[in-house]
Design an enzyme around this catalytic site. Sequence first.
Site, PDB file in Angstrom:
ATOM      1  N   ARG A  73      32.669  48.964  46.285  1.00  0.00           N
ATOM      2  CA  ARG A  73      33.545  47.730  45.855  1.00  0.00           C
ATOM      3  C   ARG A  73      34.844  47.640  46.235  1.00  0.00           C
ATOM      4  O   ARG A  73      36.086  47.498  45.387  1.00  0.00           O
ATOM      5  CB  ARG A  73      33.796  47.758  43.994  1.00  0.00           C
ATOM      6  CG  ARG A  73      32.628  47.988  43.274  1.00  0.00           C
ATOM      7  CD  ARG A  73      31.374  47.269  43.380  1.00  0.00           C
ATOM      8  NE  ARG A  73      31.430  46.059  42.996  1.00  0.00           N
ATOM      9  CZ  ARG A  73      31.158  45.773  41.346  1.00  0.00           C
ATOM     10  NH1 ARG A  73      30.880  46.642  40.825  1.00  0.00           N
ATOM     11  NH2 ARG A  73      31.579  44.617  40.990  1.00  0.00           N
ATOM     12  N   PRO A  74      35.139  47.349  47.398  1.00  0.00           N
ATOM     13  CA  PRO A  74      36.330  47.100  48.138  1.00  0.00           C
ATOM     14  C   PRO A  74      36.910  45.682  47.750  1.00  0.00           C
ATOM     15  O   PRO A  74      36.300  44.919  47.274  1.00  0.00           O
ATOM     16  CB  PRO A  74      35.996  46.945  49.746  1.00  0.00           C
ATOM     17  CG  PRO A  74      34.697  46.754  49.723  1.00  0.00           C
ATOM     18  CD  PRO A  74      33.952  47.072  48.621  1.00  0.00           C
ATOM     19  N   ASN A  94      29.930  37.056  33.305  1.00  0.00           N
ATOM     20  CA  ASN A  94      30.556  36.869  34.414  1.00  0.00           C
ATOM     21  C   ASN A  94      31.339  35.457  34.635  1.00  0.00           C
ATOM     22  O   ASN A  94      32.440  35.413  35.541  1.00  0.00           O
ATOM     23  CB  ASN A  94      29.784  37.138  35.825  1.00  0.00           C
ATOM     24  CG  ASN A  94      29.401  38.817  35.672  1.00  0.00           C
ATOM     25  OD1 ASN A  94      29.809  39.677  35.228  1.00  0.00           O
ATOM     26  ND2 ASN A  94      28.148  39.086  36.398  1.00  0.00           N
ATOM     27  N   ARG A 117      36.585  46.486  35.916  1.00  0.00           N
ATOM     28  CA  ARG A 117      36.958  45.838  37.196  1.00  0.00           C
ATOM     29  C   ARG A 117      37.295  44.737  37.414  1.00  0.00           C
ATOM     30  O   ARG A 117      38.025  44.269  38.092  1.00  0.00           O
ATOM     31  CB  ARG A 117      35.465  46.109  38.116  1.00  0.00           C
ATOM     32  CG  ARG A 117      35.449  45.730  39.681  1.00  0.00           C
ATOM     33  CD  ARG A 117      34.280  45.902  40.395  1.00  0.00           C
ATOM     34  NE  ARG A 117      34.443  44.917  41.353  1.00  0.00           N
ATOM     35  CZ  ARG A 117      35.305  45.226  42.441  1.00  0.00           C
ATOM     36  NH1 ARG A 117      35.840  46.324  42.525  1.00  0.00           N
ATOM     37  NH2 ARG A 117      35.419  44.369  43.770  1.00  0.00           N
ATOM     38  N   ASP A 129      39.007  43.998  50.197  1.00  0.00           N
ATOM     39  CA  ASP A 129      39.840  43.502  51.347  1.00  0.00           C
ATOM     40  C   ASP A 129      39.739  41.946  51.637  1.00  0.00           C
ATOM     41  O   ASP A 129      40.529  41.412  52.211  1.00  0.00           O
ATOM     42  CB  ASP A 129      39.066  44.234  52.854  1.00  0.00           C
ATOM     43  CG  ASP A 129      37.397  43.964  52.554  1.00  0.00           C
ATOM     44  OD1 ASP A 129      36.842  44.295  51.910  1.00  0.00           O
ATOM     45  OD2 ASP A 129      37.095  43.449  53.636  1.00  0.00           O
ATOM     46  N   LEU A 130      38.526  41.405  51.239  1.00  0.00           N
ATOM     47  CA  LEU A 130      38.532  40.011  51.319  1.00  0.00           C
ATOM     48  C   LEU A 130      39.407  39.059  50.398  1.00  0.00           C
ATOM     49  O   LEU A 130      40.042  38.187  50.591  1.00  0.00           O
ATOM     50  CB  LEU A 130      36.867  39.648  50.929  1.00  0.00           C
ATOM     51  CG  LEU A 130      35.924  39.888  52.082  1.00  0.00           C
ATOM     52  CD1 LEU A 130      34.511  39.781  51.747  1.00  0.00           C
ATOM     53  CD2 LEU A 130      36.567  39.357  53.429  1.00  0.00           C
TER      54      LEU A 130
END
Length: 444
Positions: free
Chosen positions: A123-124, A24, A94, A126-127
């Site tokens: 897994r939005p 990651n 992703r 928006d932030l």
Amino acid sequence: MFPKIVVCGGRPLKGRVRINGAKNAALAMLCGVILARDNVVIDNVPDISDVRHIIQVITHLGVRVSWRKGDTLSINVPALRMREAPYELVKKLRASNLLLGPMLARCGEVRIPLPGGCNIGARPMDLHFKGLSALGARLSLDKGYVFARASRLKGAQVYLDFPSVGATENIMMAACLAEGQTLIENAAKEPEVVDLANFLNGLGARIFGAGTDVIRIEGVKELGRSVQYSVIPDRIEAGTFMMAAVATGGKVEIEGVIPRHIQPLTAKLREVGAEIVEGEDTLLVQRTDEPLHSVNVKTMPYPGFPTDMQSQLMALLSVTPGTSVIVENIYESRFQVAQEYRRMGARIKVEGRVAIIEGVPRLFGAQVRATDLRAGAGLVVAGLLAEGETEVSGADLIYRGYKDFEDRLIGLGADIRRNNAVGSGLAFGEKSDIGRRNITTRLE
Ligand code: EPZ
């Protein structure tokens, strides 16, 4: 390809295993290279399918990447010839959403497919959008694509309702080239975020406070420095081997780690009853003769217990006497693996974000399916401790994040093998060199 992993359980793991670079952290850096104006060398990059996929995506955009010896990448970004990452490539990964920030900062516009949900949650983003809009980007959604434009990014103060790793990373990368100062409040503190910040500072960025709740970024004109940077060790890979050592009643020395990054897991495993001795860059993990103790655990943002270790811990707690409780606070549906453990004889009750695990004396080998990367790793741990043979299908999900997983477990004494794919496609285990082939072509 439908690869499977077959495990014959009941053998204690013994020996040493060296940990690879953090998936990651590497994925975020390989998006961050979009900001670089000079040559970049990144060492300790794990050669796993997620890394190969992100290399395909950035190569498509115009980044030049070549694998040097083993785990070193040599990268330069002459000019970006594309502003769009194609659906066919992005749908596999992703983390491609981490291209938004650097592409906006580097070339003022980007169009990427909105990554779908996955087996662990919606897994939005928006932030991510909140932060990038605060910096002056105009974002729109159209036919499953995010289209973002910004003539000039301007520093801003952004409060994250949740300390999202990806949103922190996207905003941080965009803010590197924004005019003025950006503050990210309630920022994610994961070690991979700090590693990305250190990498970007090596390129010439001015990022302060990474690893704390507030990250300050002073925008600069460009990131003109060349850098050679080494990725931190993968704390989740390390934790997976630690769990396997305890689950099989073995004794394993985990080498090439940063013990501080693994503290939350070390503390929990000690509570379960494992003996763990910390060295400078090693962890000696062993089961004692004492019976294991049931525990309660809540997954939390770093430095809490990592959600990416939850499935593996559930495997161990399935055979831990007493009743254990896991509360999954990060993802809304990361308990699908419980159904697979039940097939092996586990007694697990799931109520929303709470799993209640009643320890049983043993698990029995069965045919099971990996529902996500970490669930797959957890099923291998369950197979290692179970009586008899376990066949884990969906092993390609495991290869997204674990390099040479079976070979390294074999090195610790496990009886484990791959099942070649049936039908068309490569015999499983051959390096499909997708990522490598494109790169080689490109550099000829
Ligand atoms: C990163 O995902 C990791 N992936 C994940 O690892 C890890 O589980 C996760 O961080 C948490 O530690 C990579 O770094 C590539 P988040 P990310 O944004 O950035 C909510 C693995 O197995 N959220 O911190 O996508 C979201 O719904 C993978 O290696 C919003 O609500 O994680 C989730 O519940 C799996 N709005 C929570 O935050 C947003 O805009 C965590 O998401 C973004 C997130």
